[in-house]
Design a protein around this motif. Structure first.
Motif, PDB file in Angstrom:
ATOM      1  N   PHE A 261       0.830  -1.199   0.000  1.00 26.95           N
ATOM      2  CA  PHE A 261       0.000   0.000   0.000  1.00 26.95           C
ATOM      3  C   PHE A 261       0.867   1.252   0.000  1.00 26.95           C
ATOM      4  N   GLY A 262       1.955   1.219   0.762  1.00 25.95           N
ATOM      5  CA  GLY A 262       2.861   2.362   0.792  1.00 25.95           C
ATOM      6  C   GLY A 262       3.471   2.645  -0.574  1.00 25.95           C
ATOM      7  N   GLU A 263       3.860   1.595  -1.287  1.00 24.63           N
ATOM      8  CA  GLU A 263       4.425   1.770  -2.628  1.00 24.63           C
ATOM      9  C   GLU A 263       3.393   2.351  -3.592  1.00 24.63           C
ATOM     10  N   PHE A 264       2.150   1.867  -3.479  1.00 26.28           N
ATOM     11  CA  PHE A 264       1.083   2.380  -4.338  1.00 26.28           C
ATOM     12  C   PHE A 264       0.842   3.863  -4.069  1.00 26.28           C
ATOM     13  N   MET A 265       0.786   4.254  -2.819  1.00 22.72           N
ATOM     14  CA  MET A 265       0.563   5.661  -2.480  1.00 22.72           C
ATOM     15  C   MET A 265       1.711   6.534  -2.967  1.00 22.72           C
ATOM     16  N   ALA A 266       2.933   6.027  -2.852  1.00 21.12           N
ATOM     17  CA  ALA A 266       4.090   6.789  -3.322  1.00 21.12           C
ATOM     18  C   ALA A 266       4.078   6.930  -4.841  1.00 21.12           C
ATOM     19  N   ALA A 267       3.629   5.891  -5.536  1.00 19.46           N
ATOM     20  CA  ALA A 267       3.615   5.913  -7.002  1.00 19.46           C
ATOM     21  C   ALA A 267       2.533   6.826  -7.556  1.00 19.46           C
ATOM     22  N   THR A 268       1.488   7.083  -6.771  1.00 18.48           N
ATOM     23  CA  THR A 268       0.361   7.864  -7.267  1.00 18.48           C
ATOM     24  C   THR A 268       0.251   9.254  -6.647  1.00 18.48           C
ATOM     25  N   GLY A 269       0.846   9.439  -5.478  1.00 18.39           N
ATOM     26  CA  GLY A 269       0.720  10.719  -4.794  1.00 18.39           C
ATOM     27  C   GLY A 269      -0.666  10.970  -4.218  1.00 18.39           C
ATOM     28  N   LEU A 270      -1.464   9.919  -4.071  1.00 14.29           N
ATOM     29  CA  LEU A 270      -2.805  10.071  -3.518  1.00 14.29           C
ATOM     30  C   LEU A 270      -2.761  10.355  -2.014  1.00 14.29           C
ATOM     31  N   ALA A 271      -3.859  10.914  -1.520  1.00 16.05           N
ATOM     32  CA  ALA A 271      -4.003  11.177  -0.085  1.00 16.05           C
ATOM     33  C   ALA A 271      -5.176  10.370   0.455  1.00 16.05           C
ATOM     34  N   ASP A 272      -5.046   9.867   1.671  1.00 13.48           N
ATOM     35  CA  ASP A 272      -6.092   9.094   2.323  1.00 13.48           C
ATOM     36  C   ASP A 272      -7.124  10.053   2.914  1.00 13.48           C
ATOM     37  N   ALA A 273      -8.396   9.899   2.514  1.00 12.84           N
ATOM     38  CA  ALA A 273      -9.446  10.784   3.015  1.00 12.84           C
ATOM     39  C   ALA A 273      -9.558  10.724   4.537  1.00 12.84           C
ATOM     40  N   PHE A 274      -9.181   9.580   5.129  1.00  8.28           N
ATOM     41  CA  PHE A 274      -9.244   9.416   6.577  1.00  8.28           C
ATOM     42  C   PHE A 274      -7.917   9.768   7.257  1.00  8.28           C
ATOM     43  N   GLU A 275      -6.925  10.171   6.483  1.00  5.40           N
ATOM     44  CA  GLU A 275      -5.612  10.560   6.995  1.00  5.40           C
ATOM     45  C   GLU A 275      -5.013   9.469   7.887  1.00  5.40           C
ATOM     46  N   GLY A 276      -5.219   8.205   7.479  1.00  2.47           N
ATOM     47  CA  GLY A 276      -4.651   7.089   8.228  1.00  2.47           C
ATOM     48  C   GLY A 276      -5.381   6.743   9.505  1.00  2.47           C
ATOM     49  N   ALA A 277      -6.500   7.413   9.779  1.00  6.00           N
ATOM     50  CA  ALA A 277      -7.207   7.214  11.044  1.00  6.00           C
ATOM     51  C   ALA A 277      -8.426   6.308  10.918  1.00  6.00           C
ATOM     52  N   CYS A 278      -8.664   5.728   9.734  1.00  5.18           N
ATOM     53  CA  CYS A 278      -9.822   4.848   9.572  1.00  5.18           C
ATOM     54  C   CYS A 278      -9.605   3.568  10.374  1.00  5.18           C
ATOM     55  N   PRO A 279     -10.606   3.108  11.092  1.00  7.04           N
ATOM     56  CA  PRO A 279     -10.455   1.857  11.859  1.00  7.04           C
ATOM     57  C   PRO A 279     -10.442   0.657  10.916  1.00  7.04           C
ATOM     58  N   PRO A 280     -10.182  -0.542  11.430  1.00  6.62           N
ATOM     59  CA  PRO A 280     -10.270  -1.735  10.578  1.00  6.62           C
ATOM     60  C   PRO A 280     -11.624  -1.797   9.882  1.00  6.62           C
ATOM     61  N   THR A 281     -11.616  -2.100   8.592  1.00  2.02           N
ATOM     62  CA  THR A 281     -12.850  -2.085   7.816  1.00  2.02           C
ATOM     63  C   THR A 281     -13.408  -3.476   7.536  1.00  2.02           C
ATOM     64  N   PHE A 282     -12.672  -4.520   7.901  1.00  3.32           N
ATOM     65  CA  PHE A 282     -13.192  -5.885   7.788  1.00  3.32           C
ATOM     66  C   PHE A 282     -13.546  -6.355   9.188  1.00  3.32           C
ATOM     67  N   ARG A 283     -14.770  -6.789   9.371  1.00  4.74           N
ATOM     68  CA  ARG A 283     -15.283  -7.070  10.700  1.00  4.74           C
ATOM     69  C   ARG A 283     -14.625  -8.309  11.322  1.00  4.74           C
ATOM     70  N   ALA A 284     -14.344  -8.214  12.613  1.00  5.63           N
ATOM     71  CA  ALA A 284     -13.675  -9.298  13.333  1.00  5.63           C
ATOM     72  C   ALA A 284     -14.512 -10.572  13.332  1.00  5.63           C
ATOM     73  N   GLU A 285     -15.838 -10.430  13.274  1.00  8.05           N
ATOM     74  CA  GLU A 285     -16.725 -11.598  13.342  1.00  8.05           C
ATOM     75  C   GLU A 285     -16.512 -12.565  12.181  1.00  8.05           C
ATOM     76  N   TYR A 286     -15.946 -12.080  11.079  1.00 10.56           N
ATOM     77  CA  TYR A 286     -15.792 -12.915   9.887  1.00 10.56           C
ATOM     78  C   TYR A 286     -14.342 -13.336   9.650  1.00 10.56           C
ATOM     79  N   LEU A 287     -13.492 -13.072  10.619  1.00  5.01           N
ATOM     80  CA  LEU A 287     -12.100 -13.501  10.541  1.00  5.01           C
ATOM     81  C   LEU A 287     -11.897 -14.810  11.299  1.00  5.01           C
ATOM     82  N   PRO A 288     -10.878 -15.590  10.928  1.00  5.00           N
ATOM     83  CA  PRO A 288     -10.552 -16.779  11.724  1.00  5.00           C
ATOM     84  C   PRO A 288     -10.175 -16.381  13.151  1.00  5.00           C
ATOM     85  N   ALA A 289     -10.350 -17.277  14.069  1.00  5.44           N
ATOM     86  CA  ALA A 289     -10.024 -16.994  15.474  1.00  5.44           C
ATOM     87  C   ALA A 289      -8.579 -16.549  15.606  1.00  5.44           C
TER      88      ALA A 289
END
Length: 273
Positions: free
Chosen positions: A185-213
């Motif tokens: 992800f870091g390489e992609f951001m460096a290659a494009t110069g994009l900015a994160d709308a959440f400025e790196g503060a977005c919480p995990p977006t995949f819910r824990a309930e659907y992950l393996p233990a």
């Protein structure tokens, strides 16, 4: 168009295992939720069949423009972009043929051949919206030694070219299936110069309930902005349970964008297809 505002949202809609997924109910809630909210543009992923697409279109009637391209089973790449703003062109940019990746399941390699990015150009305001969904990494490991690393790196390289062709009035949304903390992800951001709308503060977006233990949660969904687009605010959508449960195994994202002044047509997004 200096300082013109636009609200965009993104959600991986499918996610939850097929058995007992209450797909029709979940899609009704997703469509009705977006139709009642204020987003001008909604990018959705994992719209795998034309039935999925019809379920959303039926509920999102206020979105007059729907961008997708036909694939073998449904919308190409499973990505669809809904807009309340006029659209001037759309194109689906497929990722490259998957590179050799020992240990990657055949199903993942097949899915990788279908993946890509939906590029939607808005007419008013002039903005290039890129909706994407790279192949899933089932290991939760984005290191160079991981079996999915060659696939992700190749897909993100194509996506970076699409972004750079789109120019400074662009926004990229989607389930990247790549962790925010990863070198990929870091390489992609460096290659494009994009900015994160959440400025790196977005919480995990995949819910824990659907992950393996014991598996760690990660932020893998993003709204990213190019140089002439600024995120004034960002928030989560569909973060809470509906009466029947969660609408998806992902949490959705929303951002209020401010578009700087630009000369119409001066940047080079790919031609509509």
């Amino acid at each position: 168009m200096s300082g013109e505002l636009l609200t965009i949202a993104s959600l991986n809609t499918r996610g939850i295992p097929l058995t007992g997924s209450q797909l029709a109910e979940r899609y009704a809630a997703i469509g009705a939720g977006f139709d009642a909210a204020d987003a001008d543009v909604v990018c959705v992923q994992e719209v795998f069949t034309y039935w999925h697409l019809r379920l959303l279109v039926r509920r999102m009637r206020s979105f007059r423009w729907v961008s997708w391209r036909p694939g073998p089973f449904g919308p190409a790449g499973g990505v669809v972009t809904f807009s309340r703003r006029p659209v001037s062109g759309t194109a689906f940019r497929r990722f490259v043929r998957p590179p050799p990746a020992p240990g990657v399941p055949g199903a993942s390699r097949f899915q990788a051949r279908l993946k890509g990015a939906m590029v939607t150009r808005l007419a008013r305001p002039e903005l290039c919206v890129i909706n994407t969904h790279p192949v899933a990494n089932y290991d939760g490991d984005w290191s160079e030694a991981n079996r999915f690393y060659p696939l992700h790196r190749a897909e993100l390289a194509v996506l970076a070219r699409v972004v750079n062709e789109a120019g400074p009035r662009a926004v990229v949304c989607g389930d990247f299936n790549v962790s925010r903390e990863s070198a990929l992800f870091g390489e992609f951001m460096a290659a494009t110069g994009l900015a994160d709308a959440f400025e790196g503060a977005c919480p995990p977006t995949f819910r824990a309930e659907y992950l393996p233990a014991g598996a760690a949660q990660h932020c893998i969904d993003f709204i990213l902005t190019a140089g002439e687009v600024t995120a004034e605010s960002a928030a989560l959508v569909f973060a809470e349970k509906e009466p029947f449960g969660y609408v998806s195994d992902h949490i959705g994202l929303r951002a209020r964008l401010s578009l700087a002044a630009g000369t119409p047509g001066r940047h080079g997004a790919s031609s509509p297809g």
